[in-house]
Design an enzyme around this catalytic site. Structure first.
Site, PDB file in Angstrom:
ATOM      1  N   GLN A  77       0.808  -1.211   0.000  1.00 24.77           N
ATOM      2  CA  GLN A  77       0.000   0.000   0.000  1.00 24.77           C
ATOM      3  C   GLN A  77       0.850   1.275   0.000  1.00 24.77           C
ATOM      4  O   GLN A  77       2.023   1.257   0.357  1.00 24.77           O
ATOM      5  CB  GLN A  77      -0.911   0.023   1.228  1.00 24.77           C
ATOM      6  CG  GLN A  77      -2.090  -0.928   1.169  1.00 24.77           C
ATOM      7  CD  GLN A  77      -3.032  -0.684   2.333  1.00 24.77           C
ATOM      8  OE1 GLN A  77      -3.042  -1.444   3.280  1.00 24.77           O
ATOM      9  NE2 GLN A  77      -3.819   0.381   2.261  1.00 24.77           N
ATOM     10  N   HIS A  78       0.203   2.364  -0.419  1.00 24.72           N
ATOM     11  CA  HIS A  78       0.669   3.747  -0.237  1.00 24.72           C
ATOM     12  C   HIS A  78       1.784   4.195  -1.169  1.00 24.72           C
ATOM     13  O   HIS A  78       1.950   5.403  -1.365  1.00 24.72           O
ATOM     14  CB  HIS A  78       1.154   4.005   1.192  1.00 24.72           C
ATOM     15  CG  HIS A  78       0.231   3.599   2.276  1.00 24.72           C
ATOM     16  ND1 HIS A  78      -1.059   4.077   2.383  1.00 24.72           N
ATOM     17  CD2 HIS A  78       0.403   2.764   3.332  1.00 24.72           C
ATOM     18  CE1 HIS A  78      -1.623   3.564   3.445  1.00 24.72           C
ATOM     19  NE2 HIS A  78      -0.772   2.753   4.041  1.00 24.72           N
ATOM     20  N   ASP A 230      -2.162  -4.892  -0.309  1.00 30.53           N
ATOM     21  CA  ASP A 230      -1.736  -6.168   0.276  1.00 30.53           C
ATOM     22  C   ASP A 230      -2.580  -6.586   1.474  1.00 30.53           C
ATOM     23  O   ASP A 230      -2.932  -7.770   1.613  1.00 30.53           O
ATOM     24  CB  ASP A 230      -0.249  -6.140   0.642  1.00 30.53           C
ATOM     25  CG  ASP A 230       0.163  -4.961   1.507  1.00 30.53           C
ATOM     26  OD1 ASP A 230      -0.700  -4.139   1.868  1.00 30.53           O
ATOM     27  OD2 ASP A 230       1.374  -4.855   1.807  1.00 30.53           O
TER      28      ASP A 230
END
Length: 471
Positions: A77-78, A230
Site C-alpha cells: 500500500q501507499h 496487500d
C-alpha cells in the site's frame, strides 16, 4: 462420461511486497495452490517500479502461468508512483516505509484544520506512509520533477497497467488500495481538493473498479482483475468474517478486521480503509514487527530459533526488562524519528533470555494497542488470527495469547496476499456476485491460565512508552 477427466480452471495471484514478488497459481474452484514462484526485491525505501516488473518476470519464468485464465495483483500500500503524460515513471517510487515525508504529514494535518477534519474527510489521519504526504514532499523538495508529473498511481495499479500491455492506456485501481492514499474516501470517492492541497494541483488518478470488475487482459489473453492492496488481499485470502481480527507480523505489523461501518478515528491510530469486497477494513499499522526479532537475535548473536529458545526460557514479563521496539521510527503511534528503548534493566535481570523475551513481548504489545484501538471504534474482537513470517515462531505463539488477552488462532502457513489476489482473479473470471468459497482453517492456541500476566506486561510497556514519549 466414463473415461473423461475434468479440466480445472487455474488463476494466479501476485503479491508484490516490500521484500519480494510472490506468485501463486491456484485451482479457481477450491483455492488449492498448484505451483508458485518468487523473486526478491532490494531492501530499500525508494525503488524504481521497473524492479517490481523485473521481479515479476523472474517469478513467473519457466512456464509458471501455463494454463492460467486470470490474474490479479496484491501490492504494498501507499507507495507513490509518479508518471508523466507518456506513462513513464518520473522518479523511483517512495514506499510506505519511507519516512522523509513526516514533516509533510504534520503540515497537511494542520492545513486542513486538524486530525478530526482528515478523519471525517477520508477516514484516516495522514502519516508519513500515506501517498498524499509523499506527493507534498515531492512538490516541495523536487519541484522540477514534480512539474513533469501527470498521474499518480499505487504499486498494484502500475503492475496492473504493465500486465495489460502497452496498448492499454487506462489506469485503474480498486477501492481498497485507493483508500490508503488520503485523497479518496469510501463515502465520496476521490477528493480533488485534498489532492490539490497535497501537490499544489490536481493530478490524474486511476479509475476505481468494483471488487469483481475486470481491468482488461494481458497480451496473451489472461483476464486481469482489479487487484488491491496487500492487507485487503490478505483479508480476502483468509476469508475473514466480522469478529475476526488479523494480526500480520511481516516487515510491518498490521491489525485489521472486516467491518460494515466506515470508521473515522481522529486519534490517527485506526486508518479507515476499504476492503476488497465492498466492505470496510479498519486497520492499524506499525513499522516494527518481524525485524524486531531478527535485530534482537543479531544483538544476542543467535539465529531466530536460538532467539525463540532464549525467549521461552525466560519468565513472562522478562524479569522486568521492557523493550520499546521503535527501531525504524514508528507509524502508530506517529513517531517517525523515534528510536528503540530498553528499560527496566538491573544487574540481576540483564540476561540474554530476558532480552529475547522482551523483544517478543515489546513487538506484540505494540500490536495489542492496535487491537484496543479497533475496539474503541466499535470493531468486535472475538478472536485474533496470527499470520506472517513471525507467526510461525514458537515464542510468538506462546506470548501472543498472554499479551492480547483474547483467543488466538494460527492459520496454516500460506502466502495469503497472493492467495487473496488469486481469489479475486477467480471472482472476476466467474462474474458471480460473491467471491468463490475457498476452505480455510486456523489452529487455536491454548489460552493463558493467568490473564493478569498480560495486564502486567502491558502496564510496564505503557509506563516506559509514556516516560520516553510523554505526548
Amino acid at each position: 462420461m466414463v473415461g473423461m477427466t475434468s479440466v480445472r480452471t487455474l488463476v494466479a495471484g501476485v503479491d508484490s511486497s516490500t521484500q519480494s514478488t510472490k506468485v501463486v497459481v491456484c485451482d479457481a474452484a477450491t483455492g488449492e495452490v498448484v505451483r508458485e514462484g518468487r523473486a526478491p526485491h532490494p531492501d530499500a525505501t525508494e525503488v524504481h517500479p521497473d524492479v517490481w516488473w523485473s521481479a515479476y518476470g523472474t517469478a513467473v519464468d519457466g512456464g509458471l502461468l501455463e494454463g492460467v485464465s486470470a490474474i490479479s495483483v496484491g501490492g504494498q500500500q501507499h507507495g507513490m508512483v509518479a508518471l508523466d503524460n507518456a506513462r513513464e515513471v518520473v522518479r523511483p517510487a517512495l514506499l510506505w516505509n519511507d519516512t522523509r515525508s513526516a514533516d509533510a504529514a504534520h503540515d497537511l494535518v494542520a492545513e486542513l484544520g486538524g486530525a478530526a477534519a482528515w478523519a471525517e474527510a477520508v477516514g484516516s489521519v495522514p502519516v508519513a506512509s500515506f501517498t498524499a504526504t509523499k506527493l507534498r514532499w515531492l512538490a516541495t523538495h523536487e519541484p522540477s520533477l514534480a512539474a513533469r508529473v501527470s498521474d499518480v498511481v499505487l504499486p498494484h495499479d502500475w503492475l496492473t497497467f504493465k500486465l495489460r500491455g502497452a496498448g492499454s492506456a487506462e489506469l485503474v485501481t480498486d477501492r481498497g488500495d485507493a483508500s490508503g492514499t488520503a485523497y479518496w474516501s469510501s463515502r465520496t470517492g476521490y477528493c480533488d481538493d485534498l489532492l490539490e492541497l497535497a501537490f499544489g494541483r490536481v493530478l490524474g488518478t486511476p479509475r476505481v473498479l468494483g471488487p469483481a470488475d475486470v481491468a482488461g487482459e494481458t497480451t496473451d489473453g489472461l483476464v486481469v482483475a482489479a487487484g488491491t492492496g496487500d492487507n485487503m488481499a490478505a483479508a480476502l485470502g483468509l476469508s475473514i468474517a466480522p469478529g475476526d481480527v488479523v494480526v500480520s507480523l511481516g516487515t510491518s505489523g498490521t491489525v485489521f478486521a472486516s467491518h460494515d461501518e466506515v470508521t473515522a478515528d481522529a486519534s490517527g491510530f485506526v486508518a479507515g480503509f476499504a476492503d476488497a469486497t465492498g466492505r470496510q477494513l479498519p486497520l492499524v499499522c506499525t513499522l516494527n514487527a518481524a525485524r524486531v526479532l531478527t535485530t534482537a537475535g543479531a544483538m544476542l548473536g543467535v539465529d531466530l530459533p536460538g532467539l525463540e529458545q532464549l525467549a521461552l526460557s525466560a519468565p513472562p514479563g522478562a524479569g522486568g526488562v521492557v523493550l520499546l521496539p521503535y527501531l525504524d521510527g514508528e507509524r502508530t503511534p506517529d513517531l517517525p524519528d523515534a528510536t528503540g528503548t530498553l528499560g527496566g534493566l538491573t544487574r540481576t535481570n540483564a540476561t540474554p533470555a530476558n532480552l529475547a523475551r522482551a523483544a517478543v513481548e515489546g513487538m506484540l504489545c505494540g500490536l495489542a494497542d492496535g487491537i484496543d484501538a479497533l475496539r474503541a471504534v466499535g470493531v468486535p474482537v472475538d478472536r485474533v488470527l496470527l499470520i506472517g513470517g513471525a507467526a510461525r515462531s514458537a515464542a510468538v505463539a506462546a506470548v501472543a495469547p498472554v499479551v492480547f488477552g483474547c483467543p488466538v488462532a494460527v492459520p496454516p502457513p500460506a502466502e495469503y496476499v497472493a492467495l487473496g489476489a488469486a481469489r479475486q482473479a477467480a471472482w472476476a473470471l466467474s462474474g458471480a456476485a460473491t467471491p468463490p468459497v475457498w476452505p480455510s482453517a486456523a489452529v487455536p492456541i491454548p489460552e493463558t491460565p493467568d490473564p493478569s500476566l498480560g495486564t502486567e506486561i502491558r502496564t510496564a510497556y505503557r509506563a516506559l512508552r509514556t516516560t520516553v514519549h510523554p505526548s
